[in-house]
Design an enzyme around this catalytic site. Structure first.
Site, mmCIF file in Angstrom:
data_model
loop_
_atom_site.group_PDB
_atom_site.id
_atom_site.type_symbol
_atom_site.label_atom_id
_atom_site.label_comp_id
_atom_site.label_asym_id
_atom_site.label_seq_id
_atom_site.Cartn_x
_atom_site.Cartn_y
_atom_site.Cartn_z
ATOM 1 N N GLY A 205 0.746 -1.248 0.000
ATOM 2 C CA GLY A 205 0.000 0.000 0.000
ATOM 3 C C GLY A 205 0.775 1.296 0.000
ATOM 4 O O GLY A 205 0.202 2.347 0.285
ATOM 5 N N GLY A 206 2.053 1.265 -0.360
ATOM 6 C CA GLY A 206 2.827 2.510 -0.367
ATOM 7 C C GLY A 206 2.222 3.577 -1.263
ATOM 8 O O GLY A 206 2.123 4.752 -0.879
ATOM 9 N N LYS A 207 1.768 3.178 -2.452
ATOM 10 C CA LYS A 207 1.184 4.162 -3.365
ATOM 11 C C LYS A 207 -0.227 4.557 -2.938
ATOM 12 O O LYS A 207 -0.645 5.701 -3.142
ATOM 13 C CB LYS A 207 1.223 3.629 -4.801
ATOM 14 C CG LYS A 207 2.647 3.577 -5.370
ATOM 15 C CD LYS A 207 2.670 3.173 -6.821
ATOM 16 C CE LYS A 207 4.089 3.290 -7.385
ATOM 17 N NZ LYS A 207 5.053 2.413 -6.698
ATOM 18 N N ASP A 225 -5.203 -6.572 -4.163
ATOM 19 C CA ASP A 225 -4.024 -7.372 -4.487
ATOM 20 C C ASP A 225 -4.389 -8.848 -4.302
ATOM 21 O O ASP A 225 -5.337 -9.172 -3.578
ATOM 22 C CB ASP A 225 -2.842 -7.011 -3.579
ATOM 23 C CG ASP A 225 -1.498 -7.354 -4.217
ATOM 24 O OD1 ASP A 225 -0.891 -6.464 -4.840
ATOM 25 O OD2 ASP A 225 -1.070 -8.522 -4.112
ATOM 26 N N CYS A 324 8.389 -0.983 -12.336
ATOM 27 C CA CYS A 324 9.740 -0.624 -11.872
ATOM 28 C C CYS A 324 10.742 -1.461 -12.672
ATOM 29 O O CYS A 324 11.574 -2.166 -12.107
ATOM 30 C CB CYS A 324 9.883 -0.812 -10.374
ATOM 31 S SG CYS A 324 9.371 -2.424 -9.744
#
Length: 383
Positions: A205-207, A225, A324
């Protein structure tokens, strides 16, 4: 620990890392932590010295070595002091005999070729295995937090670059560890208060947390997810950050459409599963894990999640695709194929504080932007 014992410890760890890379086991950081958790006698200087040996070997060897000894012999070939620790002592490695060290290189040869074909030259490839900086994102209510030695990052008001070795655990609840590139590409969503945003591959959940801050905690973020363990880490992180607009949904691979049914998002953000070539500075042993077959499976997964995301978007909404990775097969080529298969869709230049235009999107690289490597594209659905 004696110098020889440190060398043997590095060999033992590299043996475990080589096996894990071959068989899909734990990451190097995890293996190192487990190793020293069982060896309390090793002091902080010992742990640091062994860790530095391990990562120096990993960064020097593009191809996966046969074992840890071959990896350390490659370092010892140009370091007489290290070679002297192969002394046959009680806790040290056997003396160096007529044996071949592992071959040095940047990356596996097949990956060097694919990176070059994607426009990543030798200097850019070398930067992929440099040491990464320590970046954090401040919580919005900690914008005036005094962090000794912290440097601001242009274009990211809540981002700071901290001195190496900073104890971020002591800052829990006030900052999130997040690479500046990851913070930057989240801006491509253009998320504003009141929107409904679907973070399709949310992970931990960083974004989602960054999106909530951008939206002023006003609106709705649906974080999904397929990995239950990773997604379960989001709720406590959101609570610490005061991100009350985030809800989580576990995706069942057998009924994804059912879980996403009824969502008409203003923005769908897809931080797609990928090879992670842009994050090798943090996980250099990942070069040893990737194979052409695994890359092909990831490409197929990316095509699948793009289709899922498009179906959950309202007419005229924006789909933001992020990997990424610096391989065109996972970035530019995927977007080109999507646009070709979806008439009426168009690419829009993402609004980012740094990066360079690349095909229908923007690319960030360690050498050019001092961030992890990313490709991001913003695709507008027809009305």
């Amino acid at each position: 620990m004696t110098p020889a014992a440190r060398t043997q410890a590095a060999i033992d760890l590299l043996d475990a890392i080589v096996v894990a890379a071959r068989e899909g086991g734990a990451a190097a950081d995890t293996l190192i932590s487990r190793y020293f958790a069982q060896r309390r006698y090793a002091g902080s200087k010992d742990r640091r010295a062994v860790r530095e040996l391990v990562y120096a070997a990993i960064r020097r060897l593009g191809e996966r070595p046969a074992d840890g000894r071959a990896a350390l012999l490659a370092l010892a070939a140009s370091d007489p002091a290290l070679a002297a620790t192969f002394d046959g002592s009680t806790h040290g490695p056997a003396p160096i005999a007529d044996e071949a060290p592992a071959a040095e290189g940047l990356h596996p040869r097949w990956l060097e070729e694919r990176l070059a074909a994607s426009g990543i030259d030798a200097a850019e490839q070398r930067a992929l295995i440099d040491r990464a900086p320590l970046d954090v994102r401040l919580h919005s209510d900690a914008a005036d937090l005094d962090l000794p030695g912290a440097e601001p990052i242009a274009g990211l008001p809540l981002a700071r670059r901290l001195p190496a070795g900073t104890d971020v655990a002591a800052l829990s609840g006030r900052v999130e560890v997040q690479d500046a590139g990851s913070q930057a590409v989240t801006l491509a969503a253009g998320a504003t208060p009141g929107m409904t945003v679907l973070d399709l591959c949310a992970g931990a959940g960083g974004k989602s947390l960054a999106l909530a801050a951008l939206m002023g905690h006003d609106g709705r973020i649906i974080a999904t997810d397929v990995d239950r363990a990773r997604l379960s880490r989001l709720a406590p992180r959101a609570a610490k950050a005061g991100a009350t607009i985030i809800e989580t949904r576990l995706l069942d691979p057998n009924r994804e459409a059912d879980v996403l049914a009824g969502i008409q998002a203003d923005v769908v953000l897809i931080d797609a599963p990928c090879s992670g070539t842009g994050t090798w500075r943090r996980n250099p042993e990942a070069r040893w894990r990737l194979t052409p077959a695994r890359l092909d499976r990831l490409i197929a997964t990316q095509q699948h999640v793009l289709a899922l995301g498009a179906a959950a978007l309202k007419p005229g909404g924006a789909l933001v695709y992020i990997v990424c990775s610096l391989l065109d097969a996972e970035g530019a080529t995927q977007v080109d194929a999507f646009l070709a298969a979806h008439p009426g869709w168009r690419a829009e230049p993402p609004t980012l504080p740094f990066g360079r235009a690349h095909h229908a999107g923007t690319r960030l690289t360690p050498a050019h932007d001092a961030t992890d490597g990313f490709f991001v594209a913003r695709l507008r659905a027809p009305c």
